[in-house]
Design an enzyme around this catalytic site. Structure first.
Site, PDB file in Angstrom:
ATOM      1  CG  ASP A  28      -7.294  -3.989  -3.819  1.00  0.00           C
ATOM      2  OD1 ASP A  28      -7.619  -5.014  -4.433  1.00  0.00           O
ATOM      3  OD2 ASP A  28      -7.865  -3.610  -2.791  1.00  0.00           O
ATOM      4  CG  ASP A  79      -2.104  -0.963   1.001  1.00  0.00           C
ATOM      5  OD1 ASP A  79      -2.567  -1.083  -0.142  1.00  0.00           O
ATOM      6  OD2 ASP A  79      -2.514  -1.598   1.989  1.00  0.00           O
TER       7      ASP A  79
HETATM    8  N1  GLY Z   1      -7.347  -1.456  -1.158  1.00  0.00           N
HETATM    9  C1  GLY Z   1      -8.265  -1.863  -0.182  1.00  0.00           C
HETATM   10  C2  GLY Z   1      -9.676  -1.686  -0.562  1.00  0.00           C
HETATM   11  O1  GLY Z   1     -10.006  -1.347  -1.685  1.00  0.00           O
HETATM   12  O2  GLY Z   1     -10.519  -1.897   0.305  1.00  0.00           O
END
Ligand code: GLY
Length: 394
Positions: free
Chosen positions: A178, A118
């Protein structure tokens, strides 16, 4: 009544009926003048939120009035500064810029935190937005540092950046859709530093995702687990979707955004093709409500009573404005315009009496964990503001 107003009335009733079905508060749609007053009220509340070095507002439970605040290690920690930078670009009000400058350092230490993928969200959404406004050497350094950190999670055998380190008893090398969003940090770091390594790793990751993460109908899996020694796929599964074979709405939006953005930096037609195919899956889905705001998962059996996810809609809208720029396909523009029009109403804008730094209601964070269901969530606002900016710049 003439024909046009008759059809407008019918369309209005259809939108209202769909909204009622899914639990969205059904009030009459605002005129655009009321909507912009409502939005302005909400925007200003971001200025009133005190700068606090320990925690950032992530979401809000409107029933209990509790704001969920998070430390910089949370994946959402770059969005508040990002929202302030974008508000400055949208309104020209320098108060937003001043506040953005104060909030941007909040996620700086994440540029050296290699604990998850992240780092892209945390660093780029704050520092990258800041760089769009001012030429700042420290912001550049932070982005390059963040890219170096993200690259430590890359493995040549899998050809992918590892997403998470938890659930080690279940997964060996999880990669989630993601993660495509974090590639922007790498592509930009190459532009800023001249070091090709970041760009090359981003391309390898995108190619691996392209190969393994999509179904034949162009929807995508949330999690692919790899064998880190051989690179073989072990499992195609989910953490945030309804089940392994379901279609988590925000995941689809991450895919469309991620491949459109990767096309921006590479001009690889395969990325454009995948972004378009997944966008078509989303926009033409029989379970997409008439007002354009998806249910949190396209395969939740409780549709039409399932929760919506405004964040999936705002990520899509922003991505589709960019995709329209590359393809001139009007259907992308039509859907993105529909989303931002739908959202500019008191069905979706947080009530102006609620004193909290959020703009839009009705996002769903993590349904399987029963966390942040049908609430204002910061990243929905971030991509909404980005969509407004992209529309303005078209
Ligand atoms: N990247 C985490 C979400 O979209 O919840």
């Amino acid at each position: 009544m003439n024909k046009v107003s008759f059809f407008t009335l019918i369309l209005g009733f259809a939108l209202l009926a769909t909204a009622c079905k899914s639990g969205i508060n059904s009030q009459t749609k605002n005129t655009s003048a009321t909507a912009s007053t409502l939005l302005e009220t909400r925007y200003k509340m971001l200025l009133e939120y005190p700068v606090d070095s320990m925690s950032m507002p992530r979401s809000m439970n409107l029933k209990s009035s509790l704001i969920k605040k998070v430390p910089s290690r949370d994946w959402t920690s770059g969005f508040f500064a990002g929202n302030l930078w974008q508000l400055y670009r949208l309104t020209g009000n320098s108060e937003y810029k001043k506040q953005a400058e104060k909030w941007t350092p909040f996620s700086k230490k994440e540029s050296v935190n290699s604990g998850s993928h992240d780092v892209g969200f945390k660093v780029y959404c704050a520092f990258g937005e800041g760089l769009k406004v001012e030429d700042n050497a420290d912001y550049k350094k932070t982005i390059i540092k963040g890219a170096e950190t993200l690259c430590t999670r890359f493995n040549e055998k899998t050809g992918a950046i590892r997403s998470w380190d938890f659930n080690k008893d279940i997964w060996e090398y999880p990669v989630i859709i993601d993660n495509m969003m974090n590639l922007e940090l790498l592509f930009e770091a190459t532009k800023l530093s001249g070091n090709k390594k970041f760009h090359d790793i981003a391309v390898k990751h995108a190619n691996t995702t392209l190969k393994n993460q999509f179904r034949t109908d162009n929807s995508c899996y949330h999690v692919i687990d790899y064998n880190p020694d051989t690179g073989a796929v072990r499992k195609k599964t989910t953490l945030q979707g309804y089940n392994d074979d379901s279609v988590w709405a925000r995941g689809q939006a991450w895919a469309v955004y991620g491949f459109t953005m990767s096309y921006r930096y590479t001009k690889d037609p395969a990325y454009l093709k995948q972004a378009e195919a997944t966008a078509q899956f989303f926009m033409t889905n029989k379970d997409l409500p008439e007002d354009g705001i998806p249910y949190w998962d396209f395969k939740d059996p409780s549709i039409p009573n399932a929760a919506r996810d405004v964040s999936a809609a705002t990520v899509m809208a922003s991505a589709l404005y960019e995709l329209y720029g590359y393809t001139q396909n009007k259907s992308y523009l039509t859907y993105a315009d529909k989303v931002i029009t739908t959202l500019q109403s008191d069905n979706y804008i947080v009530n102006p009496k609620i004193n909290a730094p959020f703009i839009l209601d009705h996002s769903t964070g993590n349904w399987p964990k029963k966390d942040e269901i049908d609430e204002p969530i910061i990243y929905a606002d971030y991509y909404f503001l980005e969509a407004l900016l992209r529309k303005k710049e078209l």
